[in-house]
Design an enzyme around this catalytic site. Structure first.
Site: not given
Ligand code: PAF
Length: 286
Positions: A34, A37-38, A40-41, A151, A153-154, A190
């Site tokens: 989405m 971006l950071h 992690g992306h 990820g 993370k989700d 994000s």
């Protein structure tokens, strides 16, 4: 900079041309995002670039996965910086459609995964996963790839997507990439952009609770309810408002009464007005 496509026929064409060029052995990797971006992306792009011949990233803030009271309007949109990160970490093509391109006015079809969506995030955000599975299936149809990267993370999201892919026979392999953390343990998101300095410091309690609970389980602690109560107390004392802290079976997400071999600890809490989630898998040796 990666080439950016805004329309569905354009991205489909680009994939078709690239597939022809790559030949039958070529592997196309897809990372749906989405934006905002950071690092992690970037880890997802790196994983895809290491395994695939072509990496496609989509950037689309999906309205159907936000409830009316959630942060759709203020969700960070940072396209210029996003494209630079895509370039830096190996994305070849970017698909950046408008909301109208994805959801024309006569749109009326949704994808609903049952069971695994009922608890945790699904309980606290009842329409969320329907929006996620709908857009992810649509994106898989717009960007027909061999592998898609999500990820850890989700955690629940990647399980829900795996379920959908299996149940609906979608010809794509799902790859889950470990959560990227700042050196002090905060999982990258994000939404971390919304946190004040004080809220960010308080938010560190989430990874601390996950680490200490994991350590206690590894040391043989059997009392799941005690671990949950202690975790919730620590989160609350740090000034966060917990939505849940759960110890579940890592594959089915069923809540556990006693430890099993492959578990996942999942937490969601509100830091000020920002809702954060985090998780950690725990594997006990047999
Ligand atoms: O994880 C996300 O960023 C989103 O939920 C996804 C998978 C891109 C669908 O909009």
């Amino acid at each position: 900079m990666p080439t950016v496509f805004n329309s569905i026929p354009e991205i489909r064409n680009a994939l078709k041309t690239n597939r022809e060029k790559l030949g039958p052995e070529g592997i196309i990797g897809f990372v749906p995002t989405m934006g905002a971006l950071h690092r992690g992306h970037a880890a997802l792009f790196e994983a895809a670039a290491a395994e695939c011949d072509l990496v496609v990233v989509s950037i689309f803030v999906n309205p159907t996965q936000f409830a009316p009271h959630e942060d759709l309007d203020k969700y960070p949109r940072t396209l210029e910086a996003d494209l630079e990160l895509c370039e830096q970490f190996g994305a070849d093509l970017v698909f950046h459609p408008s909301a109208l391109e994805v959801y024309p006015p006569d749109f009326q079809s949704y994808v609903e995964v049952e069971g695994i969506t009922n608890s945790l995030e699904g309980e606290h955000r009842p329409t969320h996963f329907r929006g996620v599975t709908t857009v992810v299936l649509k994106l898989f149809n717009m960007v027909p790839a061999d592998r898609a990267y999500f990820g850890q993370k989700d955690y629940q999201q990647q399980l829900v997507i795996r379920r959908m892919v299996k149940d609906l026979n979608i010809p794509v392999e799902i790859v889950t990439v470990p959560t990227w953390r700042d050196p002090d343990g905060l999982a990258l998101s994000s939404r971390n952009k919304y946190l004040s300095t004080d809220e960010r410091t308080r938010a560190l309690v989430l990874s601390q609770v996950l680490n200490s609970t994991s350590a206690q389980l590894q040391q043989g602690e059997q009392d799941i309810q005690k671990l949950i109560t202690e975790g919730l107390v620590q989160i609350t004392e740090a000034g966060l408002k917990p939505d849940y802290f759960s110890i579940a079976d890592a594959e089915t997400l069923e809540k556990l009464c006693e430890p099993c071999q492959k578990m996942v600890l999942l937490v969601a809490a509100q830091a000020g007005t920002t809702r954060l989630i985090d998780n950690m898998t725990v594997e006990l040796s047999e």
